[in-house]
Design a protein around this motif. Structure first.
Motif, PDB file in Angstrom:
ATOM      1  N   MET A 230       7.282  -0.015   1.554  1.00  0.00           N
ATOM      2  CA  MET A 230       7.567  -1.332   2.122  1.00  0.00           C
ATOM      3  C   MET A 230       6.258  -2.060   2.401  1.00  0.00           C
ATOM      4  O   MET A 230       5.328  -1.483   2.970  1.00  0.00           O
ATOM      5  CB  MET A 230       8.371  -1.195   3.421  1.00  0.00           C
ATOM      6  N   ALA A 231       6.175  -3.319   2.007  1.00  0.00           N
ATOM      7  CA  ALA A 231       4.979  -4.119   2.248  1.00  0.00           C
ATOM      8  C   ALA A 231       4.941  -4.574   3.703  1.00  0.00           C
ATOM      9  O   ALA A 231       5.946  -4.535   4.422  1.00  0.00           O
ATOM     10  CB  ALA A 231       4.962  -5.322   1.323  1.00  0.00           C
ATOM     11  N   ASP A 232       3.759  -5.005   4.137  1.00  0.00           N
ATOM     12  CA  ASP A 232       3.621  -5.581   5.473  1.00  0.00           C
ATOM     13  C   ASP A 232       3.837  -7.093   5.446  1.00  0.00           C
ATOM     14  O   ASP A 232       4.434  -7.651   6.376  1.00  0.00           O
ATOM     15  CB  ASP A 232       2.240  -5.262   6.041  1.00  0.00           C
ATOM     16  N   ILE A 233       3.341  -7.742   4.398  1.00  0.00           N
ATOM     17  CA  ILE A 233       3.455  -9.194   4.277  1.00  0.00           C
ATOM     18  C   ILE A 233       3.877  -9.541   2.853  1.00  0.00           C
ATOM     19  O   ILE A 233       3.321  -9.008   1.883  1.00  0.00           O
ATOM     20  CB  ILE A 233       2.116  -9.903   4.590  1.00  0.00           C
ATOM     21  N   LEU A 234       4.848 -10.424   2.731  1.00  0.00           N
ATOM     22  CA  LEU A 234       5.195 -11.025   1.447  1.00  0.00           C
ATOM     23  C   LEU A 234       4.948 -12.523   1.532  1.00  0.00           C
ATOM     24  O   LEU A 234       5.400 -13.183   2.475  1.00  0.00           O
ATOM     25  CB  LEU A 234       6.669 -10.791   1.093  1.00  0.00           C
ATOM     26  N   ILE A 235       4.224 -13.051   0.555  1.00  0.00           N
ATOM     27  CA  ILE A 235       4.038 -14.489   0.409  1.00  0.00           C
ATOM     28  C   ILE A 235       4.843 -14.905  -0.814  1.00  0.00           C
ATOM     29  O   ILE A 235       4.600 -14.402  -1.913  1.00  0.00           O
ATOM     30  CB  ILE A 235       2.557 -14.845   0.224  1.00  0.00           C
ATOM     31  N   ILE A 236       5.804 -15.787  -0.659  1.00  0.00           N
ATOM     32  CA  ILE A 236       6.726 -16.113  -1.752  1.00  0.00           C
ATOM     33  C   ILE A 236       6.774 -17.625  -1.995  1.00  0.00           C
ATOM     34  O   ILE A 236       6.350 -18.420  -1.168  1.00  0.00           O
ATOM     35  CB  ILE A 236       8.146 -15.589  -1.454  1.00  0.00           C
ATOM     36  N   ASN A 237       7.257 -17.981  -3.165  1.00  0.00           N
ATOM     37  CA  ASN A 237       7.557 -19.383  -3.528  1.00  0.00           C
ATOM     38  C   ASN A 237       6.322 -20.273  -3.628  1.00  0.00           C
ATOM     39  O   ASN A 237       6.434 -21.495  -3.544  1.00  0.00           O
ATOM     40  CB  ASN A 237       8.551 -20.007  -2.533  1.00  0.00           C
ATOM     41  N   GLY A 238       5.150 -19.695  -3.820  1.00  0.00           N
ATOM     42  CA  GLY A 238       3.936 -20.491  -3.897  1.00  0.00           C
ATOM     43  C   GLY A 238       3.449 -20.679  -5.326  1.00  0.00           C
ATOM     44  O   GLY A 238       3.958 -20.080  -6.272  1.00  0.00           O
ATOM     45  N   ILE A 239       2.453 -21.542  -5.481  1.00  0.00           N
ATOM     46  CA  ILE A 239       1.742 -21.678  -6.748  1.00  0.00           C
ATOM     47  C   ILE A 239       0.520 -20.773  -6.628  1.00  0.00           C
ATOM     48  O   ILE A 239      -0.447 -21.097  -5.931  1.00  0.00           O
ATOM     49  CB  ILE A 239       1.326 -23.138  -7.009  1.00  0.00           C
ATOM     50  N   VAL A 240       0.571 -19.622  -7.261  1.00  0.00           N
ATOM     51  CA  VAL A 240      -0.441 -18.582  -7.063  1.00  0.00           C
ATOM     52  C   VAL A 240      -1.577 -18.766  -8.075  1.00  0.00           C
ATOM     53  O   VAL A 240      -1.373 -18.616  -9.282  1.00  0.00           O
ATOM     54  CB  VAL A 240       0.169 -17.170  -7.178  1.00  0.00           C
ATOM     55  N   VAL A 241      -2.741 -19.105  -7.560  1.00  0.00           N
ATOM     56  CA  VAL A 241      -3.950 -19.248  -8.376  1.00  0.00           C
ATOM     57  C   VAL A 241      -4.712 -17.939  -8.224  1.00  0.00           C
ATOM     58  O   VAL A 241      -5.400 -17.711  -7.233  1.00  0.00           O
ATOM     59  CB  VAL A 241      -4.794 -20.447  -7.914  1.00  0.00           C
ATOM     60  N   THR A 242      -4.604 -17.065  -9.201  1.00  0.00           N
ATOM     61  CA  THR A 242      -5.052 -15.687  -9.015  1.00  0.00           C
ATOM     62  C   THR A 242      -6.562 -15.506  -9.121  1.00  0.00           C
ATOM     63  O   THR A 242      -7.125 -14.634  -8.477  1.00  0.00           O
ATOM     64  CB  THR A 242      -4.406 -14.771 -10.072  1.00  0.00           C
TER      65      THR A 242
END
Length: 484
Positions: free
Chosen positions: A1-13
């Motif tokens: 299980m992750a600690d933080i999920l960041i979702i629905n963004g425009i991910v500039v890797t």
């Protein structure tokens, strides 16, 4: 299980493929990134206690500032544009008029500024340059590092000996009174060793020490005299050798025409070396930088970049690595790396009279993945990739100057500013949320900064440097003669 999920963004890797993932997501466990992909992919595979909805936001690696100065946050704008007054203020404040409380308060202010601008990692020289570093005793570096630790950003603190001749006069305060004493090179060197022992790679790798030695330029070779020049050369090599032995970044401030070739003669260049400014380099020096794997910190907003030009495109075409620095926060610039990216593009396009130089993605590389390489941290920071440290910035695109919502990466670099930063994660910890620091009281930091600055002004008697000069209004140049 992750600690933080960041979702629905425009991910500039900023990964090797420079992927930009529409409706992307990042999963974080402890201090590391464990997954990067589309929101559908990541949410199908991971759950987390904390979920951050990044709709209408850029999700990007934390920005990296390759060159700045501790202490300058309390000195900026003093002298009102008079460079000599400003240098006088730095010289006095950093050697005989500052206390540990001064350095802690300024470190917290500067770290908070960086945090709110999305700068998760920054280099800070402990003073105003290579002649006024506060390295007489470890207590000042300790106070600076403690201040940064409280705010929660990542820092590389550069310390080192000052330029010969020694001893140098410093002052500590005992019962509120300045007690001056001479400080030798050996004492400064021992201070650096102690700070390395105490702070390097501490607090999960967020705090690191670098070593700096004075840049030797033509005027120093002429002015120092044979004995002092020989001693300066010995000290430079000794400091660079310690940096290599300890696995530290070795940096120098204020390089220009001829000084890189001189550094090459001393044998102090190489993959761990980071040279700031580096203006008006010769073709041979550009080749030296590339061939030795030496890194350059370009500061396009600095006065040094007015007096000379760092040949960034030529260095890049030669195969050298160049990162971006703010040279902040004095006398006229902030730690906002968006400002410096935009300045960088205009600076070199103006020189070539050609708007095609340095495309926006190239300058973003200079303060993310290329800056991480310059600091020897490319395995840990600078991009959003599995296994790397979770230094992540969310930038709010739902702002008038960033709309309509198309070509988001162009808008990120051309139009964004530090105040568009919404959330900052450093080492897997949320350090800024909804534009508010989470580990510190911002008002307390600002009040502390005001108090310590006023105490410094009382010690120096430099209150007059806060006056607005007569040439501020209705003059074309600040150096215009004033009519009686």
């Amino acid at each position: 299980m992750a600690d933080i999920l960041i979702i629905n963004g425009i991910v500039v890797t900023m990964d090797p493929q420079r992927r930009v993932i529409e409706n992307g997501a990042v999963a974080i466990e402890k201090d590391r990134i464990i997954a990067v992909g589309t929101t559908a992919e990541i949410t199908a595979a991971h759950e987390a206690a904390t979920v951050i909805d990044a709709k209408n936001k850029i999700v990007m690696p934390g920005l990296i500032d390759g060159h700045a100065h501790a202490g300058h946050g309390f000195i900026k704008t003093m002298g009102g544009g008079d460079s000599q007054q400003w240098y006088d203020a730095c010289g006095a404040a950093y050697t005989v008029a500052s206390t540990p409380e001064f350095w802690r308060a300024e470190a917290r202010l500067a770290a908070l500024e960086r945090l709110r601008f999305g700068v998760t990692t920054g280099v800070s020289l402990l003073g105003g340059g290579d002649t006024i570093l506060r390295t007489d005793e470890p207590v000042y570096g300790d106070a600076h590092c403690e201040g940064v630790r409280e705010v929660g950003t990542r820092s590389v603190v550069a310390v080192g000996p000052t330029r010969p001749p020694h001893p140098r006069t410093y002052a500590r305060f005992v019962d509120g009174k300045a007690v001056e004493r001479p400080v030798s090179f050996e004492e400064q060197f021992a201070t650096c060793q102690k700070l390395i022992e105490t702070w390097h790679k501490s607090h999960g790798g967020r705090l690191n020490i670098a070593l700096i030695t004075p840049t030797l330029r033509k005027e120093h070779a002429q002015d120092l005299g044979a004995a002092d020049l020989a001693e300066a050369r010995r000290q430079a090599v000794m400091t660079a050798d310690l940096a290599r032995e300890a696995g530290l970044v070795f940096t120098q401030d204020g390089h220009n025409n001829g000084s890189v070739a001189y550094a090459m003669e001393l044998g102090i260049l190489g993959p761990s070396a980071l040279l700031s400014h580096s203006t008006d380099l010769t073709a041979d020096e550009i080749r030296i930088v590339a061939d030795t794997g030496t890194h350059i910190a370009h500061n396009p907003s600095a006065i040094a970049s007015i007096l000379g030009r760092c040949p960034v495109p030529e260095l890049l075409e030669a195969g050298a690595n160049v990162c971006l620095g703010s040279d902040a926060t004095a006398p006229d610039r902030s730690g906002d790396m968006f400002r410096h990216m935009q300045q960088c593009m205009h600076y070199h396009r103006t020189y070539f009279k050609d708007p095609t130089w340095l495309p926006p993605g190239r300058v973003l590389e200079m303060c993310t993945i290329d800056a991480a390489k310059a600091l020897g941290m490319e395995k840990d920071i600078g991009s959003l990739e599995v296994g790397k440290k979770a230094d992540v910035v969310l930038l709010d695109l739902r702002r008038p100057h960033l709309y309509p919502l198309n070509m988001p990466v162009f808008r990120l670099i051309y139009f964004a500013n530090g105040n568009d930063v919404h959330t900052v994660i450093v080492d897997g910890r949320i350090a800024l949320q909804n534009r508010k620091a989470t580990f510190v009281d911002e008002d307390e930091i600002l009040d502390d900064a005001q108090r310590e600055t006023e105490l410094m002004l009382d010690r120096t008697g430099f209150h007059y440097m806060l006056e607005t000069p007569e040439t501020f209004w209705k003059h074309v140049r600040a150096t215009d003669q004033i009519e009686n």
